[in-house]
Scaffold this motif. Sequence first.
Motif, PDB file in Angstrom:
ATOM      1  N   LEU A 152       0.828  -1.201   0.000  1.00  0.00           N
ATOM      2  CA  LEU A 152       0.000   0.000   0.000  1.00  0.00           C
ATOM      3  C   LEU A 152       0.867   1.258   0.000  1.00  0.00           C
ATOM      4  N   GLU A 153       1.945   1.219   0.776  1.00  0.00           N
ATOM      5  CA  GLU A 153       2.864   2.358   0.821  1.00  0.00           C
ATOM      6  C   GLU A 153       3.462   2.610  -0.565  1.00  0.00           C
ATOM      7  N   LYS A 154       3.867   1.523  -1.219  1.00  0.00           N
ATOM      8  CA  LYS A 154       4.442   1.675  -2.551  1.00  0.00           C
ATOM      9  C   LYS A 154       3.416   2.227  -3.527  1.00  0.00           C
ATOM     10  N   GLU A 155       2.180   1.738  -3.437  1.00  0.00           N
ATOM     11  CA  GLU A 155       1.128   2.231  -4.318  1.00  0.00           C
ATOM     12  C   GLU A 155       0.919   3.731  -4.130  1.00  0.00           C
ATOM     13  N   LYS A 156       0.985   4.174  -2.880  1.00  0.00           N
ATOM     14  CA  LYS A 156       0.805   5.598  -2.584  1.00  0.00           C
ATOM     15  C   LYS A 156       1.915   6.426  -3.222  1.00  0.00           C
ATOM     16  N   VAL A 157       3.159   5.936  -3.108  1.00  0.00           N
ATOM     17  CA  VAL A 157       4.294   6.657  -3.690  1.00  0.00           C
ATOM     18  C   VAL A 157       4.214   6.618  -5.211  1.00  0.00           C
ATOM     19  N   MET A 158       3.818   5.460  -5.770  1.00  0.00           N
ATOM     20  CA  MET A 158       3.710   5.358  -7.224  1.00  0.00           C
ATOM     21  C   MET A 158       2.660   6.330  -7.768  1.00  0.00           C
ATOM     22  N   THR A 159       1.616   6.556  -6.993  1.00  0.00           N
ATOM     23  CA  THR A 159       0.598   7.531  -7.397  1.00  0.00           C
ATOM     24  C   THR A 159       1.217   8.920  -7.511  1.00  0.00           C
ATOM     25  N   LYS A 160       2.086   9.262  -6.571  1.00  0.00           N
ATOM     26  CA  LYS A 160       2.797  10.544  -6.644  1.00  0.00           C
ATOM     27  C   LYS A 160       3.675  10.613  -7.884  1.00  0.00           C
ATOM     28  N   PHE A 161       4.391   9.526  -8.162  1.00  0.00           N
ATOM     29  CA  PHE A 161       5.277   9.498  -9.323  1.00  0.00           C
ATOM     30  C   PHE A 161       4.487   9.659 -10.619  1.00  0.00           C
ATOM     31  N   ARG A 162       3.360   8.956 -10.696  1.00  0.00           N
ATOM     32  CA  ARG A 162       2.546   9.043 -11.913  1.00  0.00           C
ATOM     33  C   ARG A 162       2.033  10.469 -12.121  1.00  0.00           C
ATOM     34  N   GLU A 163       1.623  11.123 -11.040  1.00  0.00           N
ATOM     35  CA  GLU A 163       1.154  12.494 -11.149  1.00  0.00           C
ATOM     36  C   GLU A 163       2.309  13.426 -11.518  1.00  0.00           C
ATOM     37  N   PHE A 164       3.492  13.151 -10.993  1.00  0.00           N
ATOM     38  CA  PHE A 164       4.697  13.916 -11.339  1.00  0.00           C
ATOM     39  C   PHE A 164       4.940  13.852 -12.844  1.00  0.00           C
ATOM     40  N   MET A 165       4.839  12.665 -13.412  1.00  0.00           N
ATOM     41  CA  MET A 165       5.050  12.481 -14.851  1.00  0.00           C
ATOM     42  C   MET A 165       3.985  13.233 -15.650  1.00  0.00           C
ATOM     43  N   ARG A 166       2.744  13.112 -15.224  1.00  0.00           N
ATOM     44  CA  ARG A 166       1.658  13.772 -15.959  1.00  0.00           C
ATOM     45  C   ARG A 166       1.853  15.284 -15.979  1.00  0.00           C
ATOM     46  N   GLU A 205      12.100   3.304  -9.817  1.00  0.00           N
ATOM     47  CA  GLU A 205      10.875   3.773 -10.450  1.00  0.00           C
ATOM     48  C   GLU A 205      10.944   5.275 -10.751  1.00  0.00           C
ATOM     49  N   PHE A 206      11.423   6.053  -9.767  1.00  0.00           N
ATOM     50  CA  PHE A 206      11.459   7.502  -9.953  1.00  0.00           C
ATOM     51  C   PHE A 206      12.470   7.892 -11.032  1.00  0.00           C
ATOM     52  N   THR A 207      13.672   7.307 -10.965  1.00  0.00           N
ATOM     53  CA  THR A 207      14.698   7.656 -11.945  1.00  0.00           C
ATOM     54  C   THR A 207      14.295   7.216 -13.345  1.00  0.00           C
ATOM     55  N   ASN A 208      13.626   6.079 -13.465  1.00  0.00           N
ATOM     56  CA  ASN A 208      13.138   5.652 -14.785  1.00  0.00           C
ATOM     57  C   ASN A 208      12.175   6.683 -15.364  1.00  0.00           C
ATOM     58  N   GLY A 209      11.347   7.247 -14.502  1.00  0.00           N
ATOM     59  CA  GLY A 209      10.434   8.291 -14.959  1.00  0.00           C
ATOM     60  C   GLY A 209      11.176   9.516 -15.469  1.00  0.00           C
ATOM     61  N   ILE A 210      12.218   9.927 -14.758  1.00  0.00           N
ATOM     62  CA  ILE A 210      13.023  11.073 -15.188  1.00  0.00           C
ATOM     63  C   ILE A 210      13.699  10.764 -16.524  1.00  0.00           C
ATOM     64  N   ARG A 211      14.202   9.536 -16.680  1.00  0.00           N
ATOM     65  CA  ARG A 211      14.847   9.152 -17.943  1.00  0.00           C
ATOM     66  C   ARG A 211      13.874   9.264 -19.107  1.00  0.00           C
ATOM     67  N   VAL A 212      12.651   8.795 -18.892  1.00  0.00           N
ATOM     68  CA  VAL A 212      11.644   8.860 -19.951  1.00  0.00           C
ATOM     69  C   VAL A 212      11.327  10.307 -20.296  1.00  0.00           C
ATOM     70  N   LEU A 213      11.185  11.139 -19.268  1.00  0.00           N
ATOM     71  CA  LEU A 213      10.894  12.557 -19.515  1.00  0.00           C
ATOM     72  C   LEU A 213      12.017  13.212 -20.319  1.00  0.00           C
ATOM     73  N   CYS A 214      13.246  12.890 -19.988  1.00  0.00           N
ATOM     74  CA  CYS A 214      14.378  13.473 -20.720  1.00  0.00           C
ATOM     75  C   CYS A 214      14.416  12.968 -22.157  1.00  0.00           C
ATOM     76  N   ASP A 215      14.452  11.655 -22.314  1.00  0.00           N
ATOM     77  CA  ASP A 215      14.691  11.061 -23.631  1.00  0.00           C
ATOM     78  C   ASP A 215      13.533  11.246 -24.597  1.00  0.00           C
ATOM     79  N   SER A 216      12.311  11.145 -24.084  1.00  0.00           N
ATOM     80  CA  SER A 216      11.146  11.124 -24.968  1.00  0.00           C
ATOM     81  C   SER A 216      10.391  12.444 -25.043  1.00  0.00           C
ATOM     82  N   VAL A 217      10.695  13.374 -24.145  1.00  0.00           N
ATOM     83  CA  VAL A 217       9.945  14.635 -24.131  1.00  0.00           C
ATOM     84  C   VAL A 217      10.888  15.834 -24.234  1.00  0.00           C
TER      85      VAL A 217
END
Length: 560
Positions: free
Chosen positions: A308-322, A349-361
């Motif tokens: 549940l804790e991980k799900e909560k943090v992942m929700t933050k990460f997903r919103e960060f990406m959006r 998970e967080f760093t992968n999101g940053i990589r995607v934002l850099c490389d693809s956006v």
Amino acid sequence: MKQFLLSLLVLLCSVGISAAEFKVGDAKYSTLPDGTVELIEFKKASGDVVIPEKVTDPKTKTEYTVSAIGPEAFKKAPMTTVTIPGSVKVLGEKAFLDCKNLTTANFQNTITDIPDECFRGCKKLTAVIDAGPMTTIGAFAFMGTGFGGILIPPTTKEIGFRAFSDCNDLKTIIIEEGDEPLKLYPGVMYGTPVRNVIIARDLYYIPVEHMLDKFRLYNNNPALGALVIAEGVNTKDWKNALEDCNNALVIFESETPGQELAGLVSSLSPAATSNQYFFGWDHNDMESAPVSGPVSLGTVKEKAQEYLEKEKVMTKFREFMRVAIEEPEKLRFEYRNIEPEEAVKYNTEFTNGIRVLCDSVYLVKPELSKAELDNVAGFINNLLMGIGADYGIANMNLEKWARADLLNKELQTGDHKEDYERILKTIDRYFTFEQPKNDPYRQAVQLACLCAIGKWKEAAAYFPKVHRGATDNGTDPVPTEIVYIQNAINQHGYKAVAPSYKTASSGSSDDGSLIEFFTKAAINAGVEMYKQKKAEKEFRELYYDAMGMDSKGRPRKKKK
């Protein structure tokens, strides 16, 4: 006469208790008999909404306490969060119906009852904070919401018809121990692909007319992976509870379940009943398949809490990406929601999101706005911190990188070579649009990245420029990281020479990026070569002329 007086008294009383309505901005309030007010309409509410504890009627100047939110008060409002004061004790039915952008409802531990359809259709709702000692959850109350996990506290006594149905993101439900059985109406999780359920107290099923013969708690849910049942929980009436849950595995805390399990066992599919009825986890992931062997409820509950804790943090990460993609100007606020400890714990998970934002956006857009450039500056730090997080270093900067001797470790493993190359590209992208007069830190990061990917010749050539910026042309002490990098370059057979600052100010420039630096160096070399060639040509022409030759070195033809 008495009849007239009595009628007049009734009329006056009715006037005295009639509700008065007034507006404060776009919010409409109505007075209640106890002298407080109810917020009855605020459908234009947007953004982060904070409901006031007290309001003043603009006409009468009377101050009232806000004690209730009326039915459909916020129906379809475009707000994103709502904070409800401690003075509010009552919510009306459908109060937040279809608020499709609502992500968080923040209470003050005063609400005990969630009425029917209160948050129905709030598809982005992922958090109800400090709701208080919840006792009842009404029918369809959270239908279609975006929760990743639900914790039902001991105070909850009743959950209504389809209260959590059609919640497509709901993965885990934990029903905590309590003194009384939890009353459930049919279809509580109908159409919700729950994967893991932990039950620590008895459940009492309240049938409806067309569902008299079936418990219908989790039936028809092929996604259900594990059902954990605490010791002492009575399941003898759970007829058809797991019908068509073909992938479900039951985990009993007790090692010797009695005959009261007959109803549950008879409802299991053949795939689930082909093994023992006692299962436990030896994996860290809640979604992993259980393995044979008894397990304590405490262990499983701990793993569920981690999930549940991980799900909560992942929700933050997903919103960060959006937000980074759709609303780049708001990304600076999203950083506040992610704790440094969370970024370290879920670094991959967080760093992968940053990589995607850099490389693809951000690295492929032809133009970047000011807000996007600010975000790029943040991504540079995020990528460096991601490398540090793999070593357990929170909020790593270049100085921490040097003190931890990470360069030598990175050269041995090569684990983050792509990240160092990505940082170089990202900084160059930043400098393409931003040309600060002096940016010594990012230039020092460039230098560190060149070393980390083994470009020692380039690093040695770039070192004097970085040294100038880091020391403000020799007026400040040399930072630890610059000394560290200088030693590394020298140790690898190249000379990182600090410039002489007696003439440092003449002709020096700290502007520009790494690409600009090497481009200027190439241009200067070309100019010098051109001057040399020109001088050689002039010398040859003078020599040929003195020797009686033409400009190409051939004997001059004698004039007839």
